[in-house]
Design a protein around this motif. Sequence first.
Motif, PDB file in Angstrom:
ATOM      1  N   GLN A  44       0.811  -1.202   0.000  1.00  0.00           N
ATOM      2  CA  GLN A  44       0.000   0.000   0.000  1.00  0.00           C
ATOM      3  C   GLN A  44       0.846   1.255   0.000  1.00  0.00           C
ATOM      4  OE1 GLN A  44      -2.740  -0.087   3.184  1.00  0.00           O
ATOM      5  NE2 GLN A  44      -3.634   1.890   2.781  1.00  0.00           N
ATOM      6  N   GLN A  45       0.415   2.270  -0.761  1.00  0.00           N
ATOM      7  CA  GLN A  45       1.042   3.571  -0.714  1.00  0.00           C
ATOM      8  C   GLN A  45       0.892   4.139   0.668  1.00  0.00           C
ATOM      9  OE1 GLN A  45       2.672   5.082  -3.144  1.00  0.00           O
ATOM     10  NE2 GLN A  45       2.609   7.263  -2.767  1.00  0.00           N
ATOM     11  N   GLY A  46       1.937   4.753   1.218  1.00  0.00           N
ATOM     12  CA  GLY A  46       1.842   5.355   2.529  1.00  0.00           C
ATOM     13  C   GLY A  46       1.750   4.314   3.619  1.00  0.00           C
ATOM     14  N   GLU A  47       2.839   3.618   3.857  1.00  0.00           N
ATOM     15  CA  GLU A  47       2.862   2.604   4.901  1.00  0.00           C
ATOM     16  C   GLU A  47       3.581   3.153   6.122  1.00  0.00           C
ATOM     17  OE1 GLU A  47       3.050  -1.295   1.945  1.00  0.00           O
ATOM     18  OE2 GLU A  47       4.463  -1.071   3.590  1.00  0.00           O
ATOM     19  N   GLU A  48       2.908   3.068   7.278  1.00  0.00           N
ATOM     20  CA  GLU A  48       3.492   3.566   8.510  1.00  0.00           C
ATOM     21  C   GLU A  48       4.267   2.461   9.219  1.00  0.00           C
ATOM     22  OE1 GLU A  48       0.366   4.046   7.697  1.00  0.00           O
ATOM     23  OE2 GLU A  48      -0.239   6.113   8.033  1.00  0.00           O
ATOM     24  N   ASP A  49       5.228   2.918   9.960  1.00  0.00           N
ATOM     25  CA  ASP A  49       6.066   1.998  10.725  1.00  0.00           C
ATOM     26  C   ASP A  49       6.482   2.730  12.004  1.00  0.00           C
ATOM     27  OD1 ASP A  49       9.503   1.374  10.691  1.00  0.00           O
ATOM     28  OD2 ASP A  49       8.013  -0.065  11.378  1.00  0.00           O
ATOM     29  N   PRO A  50       6.329   2.156  13.187  1.00  0.00           N
ATOM     30  CA  PRO A  50       5.785   0.812  13.431  1.00  0.00           C
ATOM     31  C   PRO A  50       4.256   0.816  13.402  1.00  0.00           C
ATOM     32  CG  PRO A  50       6.313   1.851  15.509  1.00  0.00           C
ATOM     33  CD  PRO A  50       6.729   2.822  14.420  1.00  0.00           C
ATOM     34  N   GLN A  51       3.652  -0.342  13.475  1.00  0.00           N
ATOM     35  CA  GLN A  51       2.197  -0.431  13.550  1.00  0.00           C
ATOM     36  C   GLN A  51       1.708   0.028  14.912  1.00  0.00           C
ATOM     37  OE1 GLN A  51       1.277  -4.515  12.399  1.00  0.00           O
ATOM     38  NE2 GLN A  51       0.467  -3.717  10.481  1.00  0.00           N
ATOM     39  N   ALA A  52       2.506  -0.241  15.951  1.00  0.00           N
ATOM     40  CA  ALA A  52       2.123   0.163  17.305  1.00  0.00           C
ATOM     41  C   ALA A  52       3.366   0.596  18.056  1.00  0.00           C
ATOM     42  CB  ALA A  52       1.428  -0.978  18.031  1.00  0.00           C
ATOM     43  N   LEU A  53       3.184   1.596  18.920  1.00  0.00           N
ATOM     44  CA  LEU A  53       4.294   2.152  19.685  1.00  0.00           C
ATOM     45  C   LEU A  53       3.788   2.521  21.068  1.00  0.00           C
ATOM     46  CD1 LEU A  53       7.216   3.254  19.652  1.00  0.00           C
ATOM     47  CD2 LEU A  53       6.305   5.382  18.730  1.00  0.00           C
ATOM     48  N   SER A  54       4.497   2.060  22.099  1.00  0.00           N
ATOM     49  CA  SER A  54       4.109   2.361  23.470  1.00  0.00           C
ATOM     50  C   SER A  54       5.289   3.006  24.181  1.00  0.00           C
ATOM     51  CB  SER A  54       3.677   1.079  24.197  1.00  0.00           C
ATOM     52  OG  SER A  54       3.269   1.372  25.518  1.00  0.00           O
ATOM     53  N   ILE A  55       5.084   4.191  24.728  1.00  0.00           N
ATOM     54  CA  ILE A  55       6.164   4.924  25.388  1.00  0.00           C
ATOM     55  C   ILE A  55       5.665   5.520  26.692  1.00  0.00           C
ATOM     56  CG2 ILE A  55       7.332   5.489  23.215  1.00  0.00           C
ATOM     57  CD1 ILE A  55       6.062   8.254  23.366  1.00  0.00           C
ATOM     58  N   GLN A  56       6.583   6.069  27.461  1.00  0.00           N
ATOM     59  CA  GLN A  56       6.237   6.747  28.707  1.00  0.00           C
ATOM     60  C   GLN A  56       6.101   8.242  28.454  1.00  0.00           C
ATOM     61  OE1 GLN A  56       5.614   3.526  30.328  1.00  0.00           O
ATOM     62  NE2 GLN A  56       5.700   5.178  31.853  1.00  0.00           N
ATOM     63  N   GLU A  57       5.250   8.851  29.251  1.00  0.00           N
ATOM     64  CA  GLU A  57       5.076  10.300  29.164  1.00  0.00           C
ATOM     65  C   GLU A  57       6.437  10.990  29.278  1.00  0.00           C
ATOM     66  OE1 GLU A  57       2.230  11.668  32.057  1.00  0.00           O
ATOM     67  OE2 GLU A  57       1.092  12.719  30.532  1.00  0.00           O
ATOM     68  N   GLY A  58       6.632  11.995  28.440  1.00  0.00           N
ATOM     69  CA  GLY A  58       7.891  12.728  28.459  1.00  0.00           C
ATOM     70  C   GLY A  58       8.884  12.260  27.419  1.00  0.00           C
ATOM     71  N   GLU A  59       8.727  11.031  26.958  1.00  0.00           N
ATOM     72  CA  GLU A  59       9.616  10.508  25.921  1.00  0.00           C
ATOM     73  C   GLU A  59       9.190  11.046  24.557  1.00  0.00           C
ATOM     74  OE1 GLU A  59      10.883   6.209  27.893  1.00  0.00           O
ATOM     75  OE2 GLU A  59       9.351   6.278  26.338  1.00  0.00           O
ATOM     76  N   ASN A  60      10.095  10.900  23.595  1.00  0.00           N
ATOM     77  CA  ASN A  60       9.775  11.270  22.214  1.00  0.00           C
ATOM     78  C   ASN A  60       9.237  10.057  21.471  1.00  0.00           C
ATOM     79  OD1 ASN A  60      10.841  13.781  22.814  1.00  0.00           O
ATOM     80  ND2 ASN A  60      12.818  13.366  21.835  1.00  0.00           N
TER      81      ASN A  60
END
Lengths: 112, 112
Positions: free
Chosen positions: B2-18
């Motif tokens: 598909q055109q426009g594929e995002e990576d990663p599919q899922a991302l989990s981080i802590q508040e304050g992180e980038n």
Amino acid sequence: DAGVIQSPRHEVTEMGQEVTLRCKPISGHDYLFWYRQTMMRGLELLIYFNNNVPIDDSGMPEDRFSAKMPNASFSTLKIQPSEPRDSAVYFCASSLDYSPLHFGNGTRLTVT
Amino acid sequence: SQQGEEDPQALSIQEGENATMNCSYKTSINNLQWYRQNSGRGLVHLILIRSNEREKHSGRLRVTLDTSKKSSSLLITASRAADTASYFCATDLETSGSRLTFGEGTQLTVNP
């Protein structure tokens, strides 16, 4: 500005019934888009209008789907007859000079 | 794919992180856009970057575009729990008229 307004927010209907989804775009916008979102297929463009004229309906899945824009402030997406595989969230979006898009909050359609 | 594929599919981080999300596409574009979708709501436009631009900022958002690699990245700095949402890139192709093609999105979860 009230934004793009869609109705109803939720629609539950039985297979074979006619479904009509409604959209009021932002005043002054000259483009209107209908999208469908499902987990399996993501966000798909169904049809879009420019100045109330349908420009590209190649995304409309079947003849059961039809869309109209009788004036600059109103559009409908009709499914007749509806089928369970039509269950999805349908979004309307409008824009000025086609980009960026302003989306409504969608209509969640469930066909049983 | 598909055109426009995002990576990663899922991302989990802590508040304050980038948080960094990437988008790849296949054909020449006029512009690339990023949208956010909160659960149960429509997509909201975040930022647009044109094909002749390399970087753009908006508040805590930074978008880069590398047309030679046909890729873009969205950086959210100092993330907040309220940034939890799905993020989509959308490409405005040179050959597509007024169609925006959306990727499948990255689900970002920011833990407090």
